[in-house]
Design an enzyme around this catalytic site. Structure first.
Site, PDB file in Angstrom:
ATOM      1  N   ASP A   1       8.643   5.234   8.035  1.00 37.00           N
ATOM      2  CA  ASP A   1       8.377   6.539   8.657  1.00 37.00           C
ATOM      3  C   ASP A   1       7.516   7.447   7.769  1.00 37.00           C
ATOM      4  O   ASP A   1       7.226   8.583   8.137  1.00 37.00           O
ATOM      5  CB  ASP A   1       9.705   7.238   9.006  1.00 37.00           C
ATOM      6  CG  ASP A   1      10.600   7.412   7.791  1.00 37.00           C
ATOM      7  OD1 ASP A   1      10.147   7.127   6.656  1.00 37.00           O
ATOM      8  OD2 ASP A   1      11.764   7.832   7.978  1.00 37.00           O
ATOM      9  N   GLY A   2       7.147   6.953   6.603  1.00 40.69           N
ATOM     10  CA  GLY A   2       6.300   7.763   5.728  1.00 40.69           C
ATOM     11  C   GLY A   2       7.038   8.894   5.031  1.00 40.69           C
ATOM     12  O   GLY A   2       6.426   9.703   4.335  1.00 40.69           O
TER      13      GLY A   2
ATOM     14  N   ARG B   1       3.972  13.915  -7.435  1.00 41.13           N
ATOM     15  CA  ARG B   1       3.944  13.165  -8.688  1.00 41.13           C
ATOM     16  C   ARG B   1       2.583  13.310  -9.348  1.00 41.13           C
ATOM     17  O   ARG B   1       1.582  13.571  -8.669  1.00 41.13           O
ATOM     18  CB  ARG B   1       4.142  11.670  -8.426  1.00 41.13           C
ATOM     19  CG  ARG B   1       5.297  11.322  -7.597  1.00 41.13           C
ATOM     20  CD  ARG B   1       5.584   9.846  -7.706  1.00 41.13           C
ATOM     21  NE  ARG B   1       4.671   9.010  -6.923  1.00 41.13           N
ATOM     22  CZ  ARG B   1       4.926   7.727  -6.665  1.00 41.13           C
ATOM     23  NH1 ARG B   1       6.014   7.160  -7.154  1.00 41.13           N
ATOM     24  NH2 ARG B   1       4.096   7.011  -5.949  1.00 41.13           N
TER      25      ARG B   1
ATOM     26  N   ARG C   1      -1.867   0.026  -9.578  1.00 41.48           N
ATOM     27  CA  ARG C   1      -0.748  -0.872  -9.893  1.00 41.48           C
ATOM     28  C   ARG C   1      -1.229  -2.298 -10.144  1.00 41.48           C
ATOM     29  O   ARG C   1      -2.349  -2.641  -9.765  1.00 41.48           O
ATOM     30  CB  ARG C   1       0.221  -0.891  -8.697  1.00 41.48           C
ATOM     31  CG  ARG C   1       0.816   0.478  -8.408  1.00 41.48           C
ATOM     32  CD  ARG C   1       0.860   0.776  -6.916  1.00 41.48           C
ATOM     33  NE  ARG C   1       1.167   2.188  -6.696  1.00 41.48           N
ATOM     34  CZ  ARG C   1       2.393   2.681  -6.661  1.00 41.48           C
ATOM     35  NH1 ARG C   1       3.434   1.874  -6.765  1.00 41.48           N
ATOM     36  NH2 ARG C   1       2.595   3.975  -6.505  1.00 41.48           N
TER      37      ARG C   1
ATOM     38  N   GLY D   1       2.583   3.549   1.481  1.00 39.56           N
ATOM     39  CA  GLY D   1       3.149   3.740   2.816  1.00 39.56           C
ATOM     40  C   GLY D   1       3.668   5.144   3.041  1.00 39.56           C
ATOM     41  O   GLY D   1       3.894   5.566   4.183  1.00 39.56           O
TER      42      GLY D   1
ATOM     43  N   GLY E   1       0.823  -1.218   0.000  1.00 34.20           N
ATOM     44  CA  GLY E   1       0.000   0.000   0.000  1.00 34.20           C
ATOM     45  C   GLY E   1       0.852   1.260   0.000  1.00 34.20           C
ATOM     46  O   GLY E   1       2.076   1.211   0.123  1.00 34.20           O
TER      47      GLY E   1
ATOM     48  N   LYS F   1       4.606  12.332  -2.292  1.00 35.60           N
ATOM     49  CA  LYS F   1       5.396  11.176  -1.848  1.00 35.60           C
ATOM     50  C   LYS F   1       6.343  11.656  -0.756  1.00 35.60           C
ATOM     51  O   LYS F   1       7.162  12.546  -0.998  1.00 35.60           O
ATOM     52  CB  LYS F   1       6.179  10.593  -3.031  1.00 35.60           C
ATOM     53  CG  LYS F   1       6.993   9.351  -2.672  1.00 35.60           C
ATOM     54  CD  LYS F   1       7.504   8.673  -3.927  1.00 35.60           C
ATOM     55  CE  LYS F   1       8.426   7.508  -3.620  1.00 35.60           C
ATOM     56  NZ  LYS F   1       8.894   6.872  -4.866  1.00 35.60           N
TER      57      LYS F   1
ATOM     58  N   ASP G   1       4.098  -4.371  -7.336  1.00 39.09           N
ATOM     59  CA  ASP G   1       3.506  -3.153  -6.771  1.00 39.09           C
ATOM     60  C   ASP G   1       4.111  -1.907  -7.410  1.00 39.09           C
ATOM     61  O   ASP G   1       3.635  -0.794  -7.163  1.00 39.09           O
ATOM     62  CB  ASP G   1       3.682  -3.108  -5.245  1.00 39.09           C
ATOM     63  CG  ASP G   1       5.128  -3.311  -4.821  1.00 39.09           C
ATOM     64  OD1 ASP G   1       5.705  -4.355  -5.168  1.00 39.09           O
ATOM     65  OD2 ASP G   1       5.683  -2.421  -4.151  1.00 39.09           O
ATOM     66  N   ASN G   2       5.143  -2.087  -8.213  1.00 40.51           N
ATOM     67  CA  ASN G   2       5.752  -0.947  -8.901  1.00 40.51           C
ATOM     68  C   ASN G   2       5.460  -0.979 -10.402  1.00 40.51           C
ATOM     69  O   ASN G   2       6.189  -0.391 -11.194  1.00 40.51           O
ATOM     70  CB  ASN G   2       7.261  -0.926  -8.670  1.00 40.51           C
ATOM     71  CG  ASN G   2       7.622  -0.574  -7.233  1.00 40.51           C
ATOM     72  OD1 ASN G   2       6.815   0.028  -6.514  1.00 40.51           O
ATOM     73  ND2 ASN G   2       8.808  -0.945  -6.814  1.00 40.51           N
TER      74      ASN G   2
HETATM   75  P1  AMP Z   1       9.136   0.692  -3.082  1.00 40.80           P
HETATM   76  O1  AMP Z   1       9.710  -0.645  -3.490  1.00 40.80           O
HETATM   77  O2  AMP Z   1      10.160   1.706  -2.734  1.00 40.80           O
HETATM   78  O3  AMP Z   1       8.203   1.203  -4.114  1.00 40.80           O
HETATM   79  O4  AMP Z   1       8.308   0.474  -1.711  1.00 40.80           O
HETATM   80  C1  AMP Z   1       7.710  -0.736  -1.321  1.00 40.80           C
HETATM   81  C2  AMP Z   1       6.685  -0.501  -0.234  1.00 40.80           C
HETATM   82  O5  AMP Z   1       7.273   0.073   0.915  1.00 40.80           O
HETATM   83  C3  AMP Z   1       5.548   0.424  -0.619  1.00 40.80           C
HETATM   84  O6  AMP Z   1       4.377  -0.051  -0.019  1.00 40.80           O
HETATM   85  C4  AMP Z   1       5.966   1.737  -0.012  1.00 40.80           C
HETATM   86  O7  AMP Z   1       4.879   2.590   0.245  1.00 40.80           O
HETATM   87  C5  AMP Z   1       6.620   1.286   1.261  1.00 40.80           C
HETATM   88  N1  AMP Z   1       7.607   2.261   1.762  1.00 40.80           N
HETATM   89  C6  AMP Z   1       8.806   2.557   1.229  1.00 40.80           C
HETATM   90  N2  AMP Z   1       9.447   3.475   1.959  1.00 40.80           N
HETATM   91  C7  AMP Z   1       8.629   3.796   2.988  1.00 40.80           C
HETATM   92  C8  AMP Z   1       8.717   4.696   4.101  1.00 40.80           C
HETATM   93  N3  AMP Z   1       9.795   5.452   4.303  1.00 40.80           N
HETATM   94  N4  AMP Z   1       7.665   4.752   4.946  1.00 40.80           N
HETATM   95  C9  AMP Z   1       6.579   3.977   4.762  1.00 40.80           C
HETATM   96  N5  AMP Z   1       6.443   3.117   3.758  1.00 40.80           N
HETATM   97  C10 AMP Z   1       7.450   3.019   2.864  1.00 40.80           C
HETATM   98 MG    MG Z   2       6.598   1.216  -4.786  1.00 45.21          MG
END
Ligand code: AMP
Ligand code: MG
Length: 464
Positions: A100-101, A151, A158, A68, A66, A88, A227-228
């Site tokens: 940490d979002g 963005r 996705r 995040g 989700g 983002k 998810d990407n």
């Molecule tokens: P990514 O592969 O970078 O696209 O991220 C994979 C998952 O991790 C997605 O669900 C993102 O929303 C979550 N995510 C990545 N970095 C963070 C963060 N700093 N805080 C919360 N969720 C994150």
């Molecule tokens: Mg992602």
């Protein structure tokens, strides 16, 4: 809701992205917009949401993920249609899990520059409107500072959005999502006998063509988890991406991807694998495995047709002849053997003169095995003569498809280091250069230079 950041400041904005939502780029630097695009205040009418999705990460089912750290603000109409705007790095959401979002300035600048660079290269991508920063500290491998990148895309749905409802065994939600995507973005498929099958086929084709585009400029996404993967066939979620420099088909730019799942060579097959994951999720709607398989079979033909078209253009070939494949393969084999710089090679290839092999020096110098180059160049010349290719015309056409400027890792790194010291001028200058990747741009040639020695040790990894 976004979580405010202390004392937000403006880093950079894209005028091209701004025009897609009818915004004036100058205004984006003003306090009210900086505040809004950091998530400190809400734009009128905005109803923030974060979306749930699941996914396969590095080939393994990861369950619920989700948004995040992404928060959708809403959408805006523009000259090319509706765009969703998403922050983002604007703080925790219900899907933040252990995160940490937040996003750091470094990764936000990388996403911002690369989104706009890819758009200028003509490769389908999400866009980046603006980056803001704050001095709030964020813990990563080192302590860094927070930033937010806004963005834009018509949709951020996705493959993993579909996988989510399928694996949760929620067929009604799955159907609602599929119907929304078809009605909103693939309306022409509604009349088909099996719109869900056609959705899978069309997404499969778009994904294949997008990846052909990546291969043609040496772009490596590096985290092609399901998810990407965008349901619109857009390049999305820029992380440890890279542009190929010294050519190596097995190049990996994400230092945590030890098996090379997402290497330059592998990303083609992985794109197909991801479509299978989508097909699996859509299966209850499609009906039979045979129909899903038929839709998925569109992948390699679409990829090969697109890559073939792009390679003909990259070599300045106006016609298709038997043996062209061998000519392309021969070039890539030489590039592999000599680890030739991808961007420089194709750009210099445009300078070749059909009847003057003695002017090849600059091009020939890129190769270690000169006799092999001479042999290949002989075949290439014969091929060009076959269609009466005219040097100047061919060069002009090749320069419209072989970029001079790409976002080399070290260029991003230099701009980031300046920005980390409060100087954003390099980010702005680099954006301007990357917006015209095919133009000569006198005075900017240093941005087309080979990476310096220190760049060999640059490492990038996931989720920063
Ligand atoms: P990514 O592969 O970078 O696209 O991220 C994979 C998952 O991790 C997605 O669900 C993102 O929303 C979550 N995510 C990545 N970095 C963070 C963060 N700093 N805080 C919360 N969720 C994150
Ligand atoms: Mg992602």
């Amino acid at each position: 809701m976004p979580t405010p950041l202390p004392a937000p400041y403006f880093v950079a904005a894209s005028s091209r992205a701004a025009s897609l939502v009818g915004l004036d780029v100058e205004a984006l630097a003003q306090d009210d917009f900086v505040s809004a695009f950091t998530g400190n205040t809400l734009l009128p009418g905005s109803e923030p949401v974060s979306a749930v999705y699941s996914g396969h990460q590095f080939g393994v089912w990861a369950g619920q993920l989700g948004d995040g750290r992404a928060i959708l603000l809403g959408d805006a109409d523009g000259p090319e249609g509706r765009m969703e705007l998403q922050l983002k790095g604007a703080g925790k959401t219900p899907y933040s899990r252990m995160g940490d979002g937040r996003a750091v300035l470094r990764s936000s600048i990388r996403e911002f520059l690369c989104s706009e660079a890819m758009a200028a290269l003509g490769i389908p991508t999400t866009r980046a409107l603006v980056v803001t920063g704050s001095n709030q500290r964020v813990m990563r491998e080192n302590i860094e500072t927070a930033a937010v990148v806004t963005r834009m895309a018509p949709s951020f749905v996705r493959f993993g959005s579909f996988e989510h409802w399928h694996y949760r065994d929620k067929p009604e939600e799955l159907r609602v999502l599929a119907d929304y995507v078809i009605d909103t973005f693939y309306a022409e498929l509604r009349a088909a006998a099996n719109p869900y099958k056609e959705l899978l086929a069309e997404v499969t084709r778009r994904t294949a063509r997008m990846i052909a585009g990546w291969q043609s400029v040496g772009f490596m996404h590096s985290v092609m988890n399901t998810d990407n993967m965008s349901i619109l066939g857009l390049t999305i979620d820029y992380g440890p991406f890279g542009f190929m420099e010294a050519f190596d088909v097995n190049h990996i730019c994400n230092h945590t991807d030890q098996g090379g799942r997402y290497s330059y060579a592998n990303q083609v097959a992985i794109g197909h694998w991801n479509c299978y994951a989508l097909g699996n999720a859509l299966l209850p709607l499609i009906g039979t495995v045979d129909e899903a398989q038929e839709a998925l079979d569109a992948y390699m033909p679409a990829f090969e047709a697109k890559l073939d078209e792009l390679l003909h253009a990259k070599l300045g070939l106006a016609t298709v002849q038997e043996g062209d494949r061998d000519l392309f393969d021969g070039l890539f084999s030489m590039m592999q053997a000599g680890h030739v710089d991808f961007t420089l090679l194709f750009r210099r290839l445009g300078e070749l003169q059909v009847e003057a092999a003695d002017t090849d020096a600059l091009l020939r110098d890129l190769f270690i095995d000169r006799p092999a180059f001479d042999e290949w160049a002989g075949r290439y010349r014969a091929r060009l003569r076959l269609e009466n290719s005219v040097d100047a015309e061919r060069r002009a056409a090749m320069n419209r498809v072989n970029p001079k400027y790409v976002l080399r890792n070290y260029l991003a790194q230099q701009a980031i280091e300046h920005a980390q010291n409060g100087d954003y001028a390099l980010v702005h200058e680099l954006l301007a250069v990357l917006e015209q990747p095919f133009d000569e741009q006198p005075g900017k040639e240093h941005y087309a230079a080979l990476p310096p020695d220190w760049a060999a040790h640059l490492e990038v990894s996931c989720s920063s």
